[in-house]
Scaffold this motif. Structure first.
Motif, PDB file in Angstrom:
ATOM      1  N   VAL A 182       0.841  -1.206   0.000  1.00  0.00           N
ATOM      2  CA  VAL A 182       0.000   0.000   0.000  1.00  0.00           C
ATOM      3  C   VAL A 182       0.872   1.250   0.000  1.00  0.00           C
ATOM      4  CG1 VAL A 182      -1.752   1.307   1.261  1.00  0.00           C
ATOM      5  CG2 VAL A 182      -1.915  -1.190   1.137  1.00  0.00           C
ATOM      6  N   ARG A 183       1.893   1.246   0.835  1.00  0.00           N
ATOM      7  CA  ARG A 183       2.786   2.403   0.888  1.00  0.00           C
ATOM      8  C   ARG A 183       3.613   2.541  -0.384  1.00  0.00           C
ATOM      9  NH1 ARG A 183       5.950   3.037   6.509  1.00  0.00           N
ATOM     10  NH2 ARG A 183       6.971   4.621   5.187  1.00  0.00           N
ATOM     11  N   ARG A 186       1.423   4.220  -2.900  1.00  0.00           N
ATOM     12  CA  ARG A 186       1.244   5.619  -2.510  1.00  0.00           C
ATOM     13  C   ARG A 186       2.513   6.424  -2.750  1.00  0.00           C
ATOM     14  NH1 ARG A 186       0.617   5.280   2.972  1.00  0.00           N
ATOM     15  NH2 ARG A 186      -1.485   4.447   2.620  1.00  0.00           N
ATOM     16  N   ALA A 211      -2.827  -7.288  -0.640  1.00  0.00           N
ATOM     17  CA  ALA A 211      -3.007  -5.954  -0.070  1.00  0.00           C
ATOM     18  C   ALA A 211      -4.185  -5.209  -0.697  1.00  0.00           C
ATOM     19  CB  ALA A 211      -1.733  -5.135  -0.249  1.00  0.00           C
ATOM     20  N   VAL A 213      -4.382  -3.815  -3.723  1.00  0.00           N
ATOM     21  CA  VAL A 213      -4.019  -2.620  -4.482  1.00  0.00           C
ATOM     22  C   VAL A 213      -3.944  -2.858  -5.989  1.00  0.00           C
ATOM     23  CG1 VAL A 213      -2.801  -1.538  -2.561  1.00  0.00           C
ATOM     24  CG2 VAL A 213      -1.543  -3.053  -4.115  1.00  0.00           C
TER      25      VAL A 213
END
Length: 269
Positions: A182-183, A186, A211, A213
């Motif tokens: 996720v990070r 992002r 996750a 994503v």
């Protein structure tokens, strides 16, 4: 590239409605048409697309590499997807096994990329916890755009320093040694990369799936059988509930199927 059969739910339904046994018109697709067919949706948030190849019995590779189960058309679509992307996200093991090199600029995509505000070629972003990479390779020393290294905050400082000396840009996307998917997405978005493409390997793709994503899956079904214990296109722990994707388009050539699938609950933002 020989002949392709462009198929969607709409075109297939129309063909069947017109006459029993009707077929979709056979014709060849150019790079421009493929680029249009695989265009990213509009929107501000990062859109993560995966591109993988699988045999009929589920193998993602043969003898550790995907090339033996691929073909020329698969590689052409591979090039188109790279030509559309801001960044190609790949796991460190795949970089080592496949001998990754920097993405090259392609004349056919030069003007569209310039108009979209993109660089001459997508950056390669390598996901790695230990930074166990050969930083003397062209991927790090001579890319058209700097290679990104995604790692965790606990990564060894000396390896980070070596990556930076080689010209790579290190991006922290996790609190521990590993990378939080996720990070990672992002962080790439924060760098201005919204058209994301991952080429695996299976472990990394599995992490993106788990996750939640992954927005889109492009998969080539190769008409080959390998048996053995080769990895599937996605590995790691299973998700609690299978994620449902919908067919966006389907191409066929010489027995190979090129499918594009999207999450029905994902809309451009």
């Amino acid at each position: 590239m020989r002949r392709l059969f462009p198929v969607t739910y709409e075109t297939a339904a129309q063909a069947l409605a017109e006459a029993p046994g009707a077929d979709v018109t056979e014709r060849e697709w150019g790079l421009g048409e493929l680029a249009e067919a695989y265009a990213y949706p509009g929107g501000r948030r990062p859109w993560l697309r995966a591109n993988m190849v699988s045999t009929l019995d589920g193998a993602a590779q043969h003898d550790g590499r995907s090339q033996p189960i691929s073909n020329a058309t698969d590689m052409r679509i591979f090039g188109v997807l790279r030509g559309l992307a801001d960044v190609v996200v790949v796991g460190a093991e795949t970089v080592r096994q496949e001998g990754y090199r920097p993405a090259r600029a392609r004349e056919a995509f030069a003007e569209p990329r310039k108009a979209a505000g993109q660089g001459p070629a997508p950056a390669i972003a390598v996901v790695t916890a230990r930074l166990d990479l050969d930083f003397s390779l062209p991927l790090f020393t001579s890319p058209l755009v700097p290679t990104l290294v995604l790692t965790g905050a606990a990564a060894a400082p000396d390896r980070i320093a070596e990556a930076e000396r080689a010209g790579a840009r290190v991006v922290i996307a996790g609190d521990g040694a590993g990378v939080d998917p996720v990070r990672a997405v992002r962080a790439l978005g924060d760098l201005g990369h919204t058209r994301l493409l991952t080429e695996g390997g299976p472990r990394l793709l599995g992490q993106f799936i788990a996750a939640g994503v992954l927005d889109e899956m492009c998969v080539t079904l190769s008409p080959m059988l390998t048996a053995g214990d080769a990895q599937r296109i996605a590995g790691g722990p299973s998700v609690p509930v299978p994620l449902r994707f919908e067919l966006v388009s389907l191409l066929e050539e010489a027995g190979f199927l090129y499918g594009r699938y999207g999450r029905p609950d994902r809309q451009s933002e």
